[in-house]
Design an enzyme around this catalytic site. Structure first.
Site, mmCIF file in Angstrom:
data_model
loop_
_atom_site.group_PDB
_atom_site.id
_atom_site.type_symbol
_atom_site.label_atom_id
_atom_site.label_comp_id
_atom_site.label_asym_id
_atom_site.label_seq_id
_atom_site.Cartn_x
_atom_site.Cartn_y
_atom_site.Cartn_z
ATOM 1 C CE LYS A 119 -12.457 62.473 -2.624
ATOM 2 N NZ LYS A 119 -10.782 62.758 -2.865
ATOM 3 C CD GLN A 144 -8.011 62.866 -2.160
ATOM 4 O OE1 GLN A 144 -8.674 62.128 -2.150
ATOM 5 N NE2 GLN A 144 -8.175 64.333 -2.351
ATOM 6 C CG ASP A 151 -10.862 59.778 -8.137
ATOM 7 O OD1 ASP A 151 -11.650 60.828 -7.816
ATOM 8 O OD2 ASP A 151 -9.573 59.504 -7.864
HETATM 9 N N1 GUN Z 1 -8.134 65.605 -5.116
HETATM 10 C C1 GUN Z 1 -8.892 67.089 -5.494
HETATM 11 N N2 GUN Z 1 -9.699 66.680 -5.798
HETATM 12 C C2 GUN Z 1 -9.719 64.743 -6.116
HETATM 13 C C3 GUN Z 1 -10.577 64.475 -6.488
HETATM 14 O O1 GUN Z 1 -11.908 64.281 -7.033
HETATM 15 N N3 GUN Z 1 -9.677 63.258 -6.527
HETATM 16 C C4 GUN Z 1 -8.379 62.832 -5.675
HETATM 17 N N4 GUN Z 1 -8.366 61.338 -6.711
HETATM 18 N N5 GUN Z 1 -8.197 63.910 -5.745
HETATM 19 C C5 GUN Z 1 -8.373 64.541 -5.999
#
Ligand code: GUN
Length: 298
Positions: free
Chosen positions: A54, A98, A121
């Site tokens: 990311k 996350q 998100d």
């Molecule tokens: N953990 C697995 N996929 C995601 C996501 O798309 N966003 C976040 N914040 N955590 C995750």
């Protein structure tokens, strides 16, 4: 039939190029670059890998980012305070905590503490609620990325039977919402299957579009789908493999060879859905910076 591959890496690169251009125009107009604040609790290796992808993508498109790393012993109150500081910082456009979090922390409470206007998100109840009401919102990145794949490959969704396997808050549930609603470009007849579904094959066999996000390798096999199905495999499972330097390989939730035999289109793992999730996060962060969904206060 041997299904054609849906190339998520390529489509994600095209999307990132679009975001890069938009960011350049935004900055050329006198604005500061968009800023994404990532929060990592603990040091789960999978999470560290995803966060790396990311933040690299941010750099690639001209979005600034920072990662706050907090110990896995942090209390709920301290974590909430960390999030509230980012909410109040007007230099921060998007906040991403996350997941998963260590067991003593409630992901619901943490997500609710994020300012919904910075929830890139799309996990906050405000954004999930607006999605359910078919209103403009931050859309969860993986389902939104899958819709970009449908658009790129001109795969029709309207009036078809879409079956989603897995009902998680991150993928399955928002995917089913998007498939079934009108403004969010689905308009499909939609079935959601989950771990309580009795006869999975009875549903998957009638799918025109099958989205699998269950986190179980080889859950879907060729005999469970019909000829011509479009298969979107969201699973990312690590399988021990001594022939690989890192000791594992990645597989999806579908038995790829047998499902591909029947499919018209199929996403590979890796290189299918994964890169799209990251690209959509970039798009959401730009939308947050511009105040496109929730106008920024003057
Ligand atoms: N953990 C697995 N996929 C995601 C996501 O798309 N966003 C976040 N914040 N955590 C995750």
């Amino acid at each position: 039939m041997s299904g054609k591959l849906i190339d998520g890496r390529k489509v994600a690169e095209l999307l990132r190029a679009e975001v890069r251009e938009d960011v350049e125009a935004w900055v050329a107009a006198g604005n500061r670059p968009p800023f994404l604040q990532v929060v990592q609790v603990g040091a789960d290796p999978g999470s560290t890998t995803y966060i790396g992808a990311k933040t690299r993508a941010c750099r690639d498109v001209g979005i600034d980012s920072a990662t706050e790393r907090l110990p896995d012993t942090i209390s709920a109150r301290e974590l909430r305070n960390a999030v509230l500081r980012h909410n109040e910082n007007d230099q921060v456009d998007g906040i991403l905590v996350q997941l998963p979090l260590p067991g003593h922390l409630s992901s619901h409470a943490v997500i609710e503490s994020i300012d919904y206007r910075k929830d890139v998100d799309g996990f906050h109840p405000m954004n999930v609620g607006r999605l359910s009401l078919d209103q403009p919102t931050f859309r969860s990145c993986t389902p939104a990325g899958i819709f970009e794949l449908f658009k790129h490959y001109s795969i029709p969704v309207k009036s078809r039977h879409a079956v989603v396997v897995g009902a998680s808050n991150i993928v399955g549930s928002p995917m089913a919402t998007m498939l079934s609603r009108e403004n969010t470009s689905g308009k499909a007849t939609t079935t959601i299957c989950h771990k309580f579904t009795k006869d999975l094959t009875q549903h998957t066999i009638s799918a025109d579009i099958l989205v699998v996000a269950a986190g179980q390798p080889n859950l879907i096999r060729g005999e469970m789908v019909k000829e011509g199905v479009v298969v979107i495999d969201v699973g990312i499972n690590r399988i021990a493999d001594d022939t690989e330097d890192r000791g594992y390989r990645l597989v999806g939730d579908c038995h790829f060879e047998s499902v591909r035999e029947k499919a018209s289109w199929i996403t590979p793992v890796p290189g299918g859905v994964g890169p799209m999730t990251v690209a959509m996060l970039m798009k959401n962060t730009l939308l947050a910076a511009k105040g496109s969904i929730y106008p920024k206060p003057e």
